[in-house]
Motif scaffolding. Structure first.
Motif, PDB file in Angstrom:
ATOM      1  N   ILE A  33       0.888  -1.162   0.000  1.00 14.79           N
ATOM      2  CA  ILE A  33       0.000   0.000   0.000  1.00 14.79           C
ATOM      3  C   ILE A  33       0.924   1.210   0.000  1.00 14.79           C
ATOM      4  O   ILE A  33       1.882   1.273   0.796  1.00 14.79           O
ATOM      5  CB  ILE A  33      -0.938   0.028   1.227  1.00 14.79           C
ATOM      6  N   ASN A  34       0.657   2.133  -0.918  1.00 12.66           N
ATOM      7  CA  ASN A  34       1.504   3.326  -1.068  1.00 12.66           C
ATOM      8  C   ASN A  34       2.979   2.978  -1.259  1.00 12.66           C
ATOM      9  O   ASN A  34       3.858   3.658  -0.729  1.00 12.66           O
ATOM     10  CB  ASN A  34       1.333   4.271   0.123  1.00 12.66           C
ATOM     11  N   GLY A  35       3.240   1.902  -2.001  1.00 12.54           N
ATOM     12  CA  GLY A  35       4.609   1.528  -2.323  1.00 12.54           C
ATOM     13  C   GLY A  35       5.402   0.884  -1.200  1.00 12.54           C
ATOM     14  O   GLY A  35       6.599   0.659  -1.328  1.00 12.54           O
ATOM     15  N   LYS A  36       4.737   0.546  -0.074  1.00  9.82           N
ATOM     16  CA  LYS A  36       5.414  -0.066   1.070  1.00  9.82           C
ATOM     17  C   LYS A  36       4.775  -1.426   1.377  1.00  9.82           C
ATOM     18  O   LYS A  36       3.556  -1.581   1.294  1.00  9.82           O
ATOM     19  CB  LYS A  36       5.282   0.808   2.328  1.00  9.82           C
ATOM     20  N   VAL A  37       5.601  -2.394   1.766  1.00  8.27           N
ATOM     21  CA  VAL A  37       5.107  -3.727   2.110  1.00  8.27           C
ATOM     22  C   VAL A  37       4.167  -3.628   3.298  1.00  8.27           C
ATOM     23  O   VAL A  37       4.528  -3.095   4.350  1.00  8.27           O
ATOM     24  CB  VAL A  37       6.265  -4.696   2.440  1.00  8.27           C
ATOM     25  N   CYS A  38       2.949  -4.142   3.114  1.00 15.00           N
ATOM     26  CA  CYS A  38       1.980  -4.177   4.212  1.00 15.00           C
ATOM     27  C   CYS A  38       1.669  -5.615   4.629  1.00 15.00           C
ATOM     28  O   CYS A  38       1.066  -5.828   5.681  1.00 15.00           O
ATOM     29  CB  CYS A  38       0.706  -3.430   3.836  1.00 15.00           C
ATOM     30  N   GLU A  39       2.060  -6.588   3.795  1.00  6.77           N
ATOM     31  CA  GLU A  39       1.801  -7.984   4.139  1.00  6.77           C
ATOM     32  C   GLU A  39       2.671  -8.896   3.282  1.00  6.77           C
ATOM     33  O   GLU A  39       2.877  -8.642   2.098  1.00  6.77           O
ATOM     34  CB  GLU A  39       0.329  -8.305   3.898  1.00  6.77           C
ATOM     35  N   ILE A  40       3.164  -9.955   3.904  1.00  9.42           N
ATOM     36  CA  ILE A  40       3.903 -11.011   3.207  1.00  9.42           C
ATOM     37  C   ILE A  40       3.234 -12.317   3.604  1.00  9.42           C
ATOM     38  O   ILE A  40       3.116 -12.611   4.797  1.00  9.42           O
ATOM     39  CB  ILE A  40       5.382 -11.049   3.629  1.00  9.42           C
TER      40      ILE A  40
END
Length: 140
Positions: free
Chosen positions: A67-74
């Motif tokens: 979200i917004n270019g940042k990892v939010c879930e793996i």
């Protein structure tokens, strides 16, 4: 494994936020960080939910959401060799998980939930006493 009980959502921050990492990918990493570590994804999907665009990178045995270019879930599936920074992965025992992270903050059916901050942390899905799948990110 014994009887499991559902507990209420308690945000006790058992895991330091800097430990939220799977396969060398840290929670909050950028898309370019992920591409540098993992290469180009097999597939990219864009989803828009409630006005928020989520991008999903799909690799062979895991997926990374941004979200917004940042990892939010793996999310790691059952045939992955990826591990947490502390060495927990598919095939680790419940005892391994508890030795490294302590007692789960919450257990819901087959999911052992560990919070790092508010609503983020690890979720380990356990089958027959072993980690079957797991993820890091939003745990609610």
């Amino acid at each position: 494994m014994g009887a499991m009980m559902m507990t209420g959502a308690v945000y006790s921050a058992t895991i330091p936020a800097n430990q939220l990492e799977i396969g060398g990918i840290k929670y909050g990493a950028t898309t370019s960080d992920v591409e540098r570590i993992c290469g180009q994804p097999l597939r990219v999907e864009k989803k828009n939910k409630h006005g928020v665009e989520k991008i999903e990178y799909k690799y062979y045995d895991f997926e990374v959401k941004f979200i917004n270019g940042k990892v939010c879930e793996i999310e790691v599936d059952d045939h992955s060799n990826a591990r947490t920074a502390a060495g927990i992965g598919v095939g680790s025992t419940v005892s391994d998980v508890e030795r490294v992270y302590g007692r789960a903050d919450s257990i819901h059916k087959d999911k052992y939930i560990y919070y790092a901050d508010n609503r983020i942390g690890f979720v380990f899905e356990i089958k027959n006493g072993y980690v079957h799948e797991f993820k890091c990110g939003d745990v609610d």
